[in-house]
Write a protein that holds these residues in place. Structure first.
Motif, PDB file in Angstrom:
ATOM      1  N   ALA A  74       0.824  -1.210   0.000  1.00 44.97           N
ATOM      2  CA  ALA A  74       0.000   0.000   0.000  1.00 44.97           C
ATOM      3  C   ALA A  74       0.858   1.260   0.000  1.00 44.97           C
ATOM      4  CB  ALA A  74      -0.927  -0.002   1.211  1.00 44.97           C
ATOM      5  N   PHE A  75       2.031   1.191   0.637  1.00 43.47           N
ATOM      6  CA  PHE A  75       2.848   2.406   0.815  1.00 43.47           C
ATOM      7  C   PHE A  75       4.063   2.482  -0.102  1.00 43.47           C
ATOM      8  CE2 PHE A  75       5.844   5.066   3.522  1.00 43.47           C
ATOM      9  CZ  PHE A  75       5.228   6.265   3.201  1.00 43.47           C
ATOM     10  N   ILE A  76       4.570   1.357  -0.586  1.00 42.31           N
ATOM     11  CA  ILE A  76       5.819   1.356  -1.362  1.00 42.31           C
ATOM     12  C   ILE A  76       5.827   2.387  -2.504  1.00 42.31           C
ATOM     13  CG2 ILE A  76       7.188  -0.015  -2.992  1.00 42.31           C
ATOM     14  CD1 ILE A  76       6.717  -2.426  -1.117  1.00 42.31           C
ATOM     15  N   PRO A  77       4.780   2.471  -3.344  1.00 41.54           N
ATOM     16  CA  PRO A  77       4.847   3.445  -4.451  1.00 41.54           C
ATOM     17  C   PRO A  77       4.993   4.888  -3.986  1.00 41.54           C
ATOM     18  CG  PRO A  77       3.152   1.810  -4.859  1.00 41.54           C
ATOM     19  CD  PRO A  77       3.582   1.616  -3.441  1.00 41.54           C
ATOM     20  N   TRP A  78       4.368   5.231  -2.865  1.00 41.36           N
ATOM     21  CA  TRP A  78       4.459   6.610  -2.364  1.00 41.36           C
ATOM     22  C   TRP A  78       5.787   6.827  -1.657  1.00 41.36           C
ATOM     23  CZ3 TRP A  78       0.026   4.324  -3.580  1.00 41.36           C
ATOM     24  CH2 TRP A  78      -0.920   5.095  -4.264  1.00 41.36           C
ATOM     25  N   ALA A  79       6.308   5.802  -1.013  1.00 39.88           N
ATOM     26  CA  ALA A  79       7.640   5.914  -0.420  1.00 39.88           C
ATOM     27  C   ALA A  79       8.666   6.205  -1.509  1.00 39.88           C
ATOM     28  CB  ALA A  79       7.987   4.625   0.323  1.00 39.88           C
ATOM     29  N   HIS A  80       8.508   5.578  -2.656  1.00 37.94           N
ATOM     30  CA  HIS A  80       9.415   5.825  -3.783  1.00 37.94           C
ATOM     31  C   HIS A  80       9.323   7.274  -4.235  1.00 37.94           C
ATOM     32  CE1 HIS A  80      10.551   5.148  -8.225  1.00 37.94           C
ATOM     33  NE2 HIS A  80      11.656   5.120  -7.524  1.00 37.94           N
ATOM     34  N   ARG A  81       8.136   7.784  -4.353  1.00 37.57           N
ATOM     35  CA  ARG A  81       7.939   9.148  -4.850  1.00 37.57           C
ATOM     36  C   ARG A  81       8.364  10.199  -3.822  1.00 37.57           C
ATOM     37  NH1 ARG A  81       5.360   5.594  -7.375  1.00 37.57           N
ATOM     38  NH2 ARG A  81       4.485   5.852  -9.455  1.00 37.57           N
ATOM     39  N   ILE A  82       8.080   9.939  -2.554  1.00 39.24           N
ATOM     40  CA  ILE A  82       8.342  10.938  -1.515  1.00 39.24           C
ATOM     41  C   ILE A  82       9.783  10.877  -1.022  1.00 39.24           C
ATOM     42  CG2 ILE A  82       7.724  11.672   0.822  1.00 39.24           C
ATOM     43  CD1 ILE A  82       4.867  10.561   0.235  1.00 39.24           C
ATOM     44  N   MET A  83      10.271   9.675  -0.752  1.00 39.67           N
ATOM     45  CA  MET A  83      11.547   9.523  -0.064  1.00 39.67           C
ATOM     46  C   MET A  83      12.737   9.273  -0.986  1.00 39.67           C
ATOM     47  SD  MET A  83      10.016   7.155   3.000  1.00 39.67           S
ATOM     48  CE  MET A  83       8.641   7.755   4.006  1.00 39.67           C
ATOM     49  N   ILE A  84      12.492   8.754  -2.176  1.00 33.66           N
ATOM     50  CA  ILE A  84      13.590   8.470  -3.103  1.00 33.66           C
ATOM     51  C   ILE A  84      13.624   9.497  -4.237  1.00 33.66           C
ATOM     52  CG2 ILE A  84      14.501   6.795  -4.754  1.00 33.66           C
ATOM     53  CD1 ILE A  84      13.519   4.602  -2.877  1.00 33.66           C
ATOM     54  N   CYS A  85      12.477   9.688  -4.903  1.00 34.71           N
ATOM     55  CA  CYS A  85      12.421  10.691  -5.982  1.00 34.71           C
ATOM     56  C   CYS A  85      12.329  12.112  -5.449  1.00 34.71           C
ATOM     57  CB  CYS A  85      11.230  10.400  -6.896  1.00 34.71           C
ATOM     58  SG  CYS A  85      11.294   8.787  -7.692  1.00 34.71           S
ATOM     59  N   LYS A  86      11.907  12.242  -4.177  1.00 34.85           N
ATOM     60  CA  LYS A  86      11.829  13.554  -3.498  1.00 34.85           C
ATOM     61  C   LYS A  86      10.990  14.560  -4.286  1.00 34.85           C
ATOM     62  CE  LYS A  86      16.283  12.766  -1.237  1.00 34.85           C
ATOM     63  NZ  LYS A  86      15.673  12.286   0.017  1.00 34.85           N
ATOM     64  N   ILE A  87       9.819  14.095  -4.707  1.00 32.42           N
ATOM     65  CA  ILE A  87       8.957  14.924  -5.543  1.00 32.42           C
ATOM     66  C   ILE A  87       8.401  16.119  -4.778  1.00 32.42           C
ATOM     67  CG2 ILE A  87       6.705  14.908  -6.718  1.00 32.42           C
ATOM     68  CD1 ILE A  87       7.466  12.082  -7.723  1.00 32.42           C
ATOM     69  N   LEU A  88       8.069  15.954  -3.516  1.00 35.01           N
ATOM     70  CA  LEU A  88       7.516  17.069  -2.745  1.00 35.01           C
ATOM     71  C   LEU A  88       8.550  18.172  -2.551  1.00 35.01           C
ATOM     72  CD1 LEU A  88       5.381  15.177  -0.058  1.00 35.01           C
ATOM     73  CD2 LEU A  88       4.640  16.205  -2.217  1.00 35.01           C
ATOM     74  N   GLU A  89       9.779  17.792  -2.265  1.00 34.82           N
ATOM     75  CA  GLU A  89      10.841  18.794  -2.119  1.00 34.82           C
ATOM     76  C   GLU A  89      11.074  19.524  -3.435  1.00 34.82           C
ATOM     77  OE1 GLU A  89      14.409  17.028  -0.135  1.00 34.82           O
ATOM     78  OE2 GLU A  89      13.055  15.311   0.048  1.00 34.82           O
ATOM     79  N   ARG A  90      11.039  18.784  -4.506  1.00 33.28           N
ATOM     80  CA  ARG A  90      11.321  19.346  -5.830  1.00 33.28           C
ATOM     81  C   ARG A  90      10.330  20.448  -6.189  1.00 33.28           C
ATOM     82  NH1 ARG A  90      13.279  16.090 -10.908  1.00 33.28           N
ATOM     83  NH2 ARG A  90      13.015  17.614 -12.570  1.00 33.28           N
ATOM     84  N   TYR A  91       9.052  20.211  -5.899  1.00 30.34           N
ATOM     85  CA  TYR A  91       8.021  21.160  -6.338  1.00 30.34           C
ATOM     86  C   TYR A  91       7.503  22.083  -5.239  1.00 30.34           C
ATOM     87  CZ  TYR A  91       7.952  18.452 -10.646  1.00 30.34           C
ATOM     88  OH  TYR A  91       8.321  17.835 -11.820  1.00 30.34           O
ATOM     89  N   ARG A  92       7.759  21.733  -3.975  1.00 32.14           N
ATOM     90  CA  ARG A  92       7.226  22.569  -2.901  1.00 32.14           C
ATOM     91  C   ARG A  92       8.296  23.088  -1.945  1.00 32.14           C
ATOM     92  NH1 ARG A  92       4.050  23.543  -6.002  1.00 32.14           N
ATOM     93  NH2 ARG A  92       1.968  22.663  -6.261  1.00 32.14           N
ATOM     94  N   GLY A  93       9.545  22.741  -2.197  1.00 30.19           N
ATOM     95  CA  GLY A  93      10.635  23.298  -1.417  1.00 30.19           C
ATOM     96  C   GLY A  93      11.134  22.377  -0.317  1.00 30.19           C
ATOM     97  N   PRO A  94      12.325  22.664   0.234  1.00 34.01           N
ATOM     98  CA  PRO A  94      12.971  21.802   1.223  1.00 34.01           C
ATOM     99  C   PRO A  94      12.177  21.626   2.520  1.00 34.01           C
ATOM    100  CG  PRO A  94      14.131  23.910   1.016  1.00 34.01           C
ATOM    101  CD  PRO A  94      13.147  23.845  -0.107  1.00 34.01           C
ATOM    102  N   SER A  95      11.318  22.579   2.838  1.00 29.47           N
ATOM    103  CA  SER A  95      10.530  22.449   4.072  1.00 29.47           C
ATOM    104  C   SER A  95       9.506  21.324   3.974  1.00 29.47           C
ATOM    105  CB  SER A  95       9.818  23.763   4.390  1.00 29.47           C
ATOM    106  OG  SER A  95       8.879  24.099   3.376  1.00 29.47           O
ATOM    107  N   PHE A  96       9.301  20.787   2.774  1.00 24.70           N
ATOM    108  CA  PHE A  96       8.337  19.696   2.584  1.00 24.70           C
ATOM    109  C   PHE A  96       9.019  18.326   2.540  1.00 24.70           C
ATOM    110  CE2 PHE A  96       5.802  23.299   1.526  1.00 24.70           C
ATOM    111  CZ  PHE A  96       4.491  22.929   1.817  1.00 24.70           C
TER     112      PHE A  96
END
Length: 310
Positions: A226-248
């Motif tokens: 359930a979580f692996i795909p989002w862990a990849h996007r959030i923690m490895i690809c760092k998509i939130l940091e990329r588009y919303r800044g380091p505070s995310f």
């Protein structure tokens, strides 16, 4: 009742003794005649043959489809992967998708994952339902009966608990990802980040209590998928940091159990087979961050709904 009024005595005696007559008759039957046929209480196995491929409608960038894909790889279930969503424009300028006609035939919503065994069988969709279905094919003793360990181990109550936990992960650790990307108001984005951090903190506690190395204990389960795909996007690809800044960014140093889990699951062949290249995957989320994505999830979040309601 009127039929028996002329013979009240023998009638009452007959019906009073009926249970004993039936019991006596049954006692004279061979014991095997009273047995329930073998497998009468078992669910029928799928009609799909071991050599027949499932028709698996996916999208290489979709985390929901990735859940089902990991389950297929884990169990070694034969499948033909079909891209169900094609860009509506060439290059990186696309904002929506052209949906495969066969996908729409099977699932009018046009959502992936959608799985079909072939003509005359009902389609299977919704990502967590797909995981359960694949697990029944792969580990449930059906005709495929491959050797992959079940993703829903334990007693009926333990399996129910895994279903509840996977649904909780979907709501609290996955849905906020889209709120952060899609919502335009900074306060709403920060509120969604707070929700995401709270969900991930709770997941850290759950994994630590389970004793690892997986989220629900010693075995890979539906909770991990359930979580692996989002862990990849959030923690490895760092998509939130990329588009919303380091505070995310999510701080894994404060979540040691999840940090260890991340190393464990992303070394699994079934997971590695489904991973998109980080840069290419990150680029697909620019449309969400820019507010032009036309997916059903993006539209729902723009309307104030959660992604898991789609």
């Amino acid at each position: 009742q009127n039929r028996h009024q002329g013979h009240p005595v023998w009638c009452s005696l007959f019906f009073a003794r009926a249970p004993f007559r039936i019991a006596a008759a049954c006692a004279q039957l061979p014991r095997r005649a009273l047995r329930m046929p073998a497998g009468a209480l078992k669910r029928p196995a799928s009609d799909i043959a071991k050599t027949q491929e499932l028709e698996f409608f996916s999208a290489w960038f979709c985390p929901y489809a990735q859940r089902a894909w990991i389950a297929l790889e884990h169990h070694g279930v034969p499948f033909k992967k079909v891209e169900g969503l094609l860009p509506d424009r060439p290059g990186e300028e696309f904002v929506g998708y052209i949906k495969n006609p066969r996908l729409l035939e099977l699932n009018p919503k046009g959502l992936v994952p959608t799985i079909s065994e072939g003509p005359g069988t009902p389609p299977v969709y919704e990502s967590l339902v797909c995981i359960e279905y694949i697990d029944e094919l792969g580990a449930g003793g059906g005709e495929l009966n491959v050797d992959g360990a079940t993703l829903l181990p334990g007693s009926p109550s333990q399996r129910a608990d895994l279903r509840l936990k996977s649904d909780w992960v979907n709501r609290h650790c996955c849905s906020p990802f889209y709120q952060i990307l899609v919502r335009k108001d900074q306060a709403e984005r920060e509120a969604a980040l707070k929700d995401l951090n709270a969900g991930v903190d709770e997941l850290e506690k759950l994994a630590a209590a389970a004793g690892g190395p997986f989220l629900a204990g010693k075995q890979l389960t539906i909770v991990d998928l359930a979580f692996i795909p989002w862990a990849h996007r959030i923690m490895i690809c760092k998509i939130l940091e990329r588009y919303r800044g380091p505070s995310f960014a999510l701080d894994l140093s404060a979540r040691p159990t999840l940090a260890q889990w991340l190393e464990k699951v992303f070394a699994l062949p079934a997971v590695r087979a489904t991973l998109a290249e980080p840069e290419a995957l990150a680029m697909t989320y620019r449309r969400y961050a820019d507010g032009v994505a036309q997916s059903q999830v993006a539209e729902a979040v723009r309307q104030g709904k959660a992604a898991h309601t789609v």
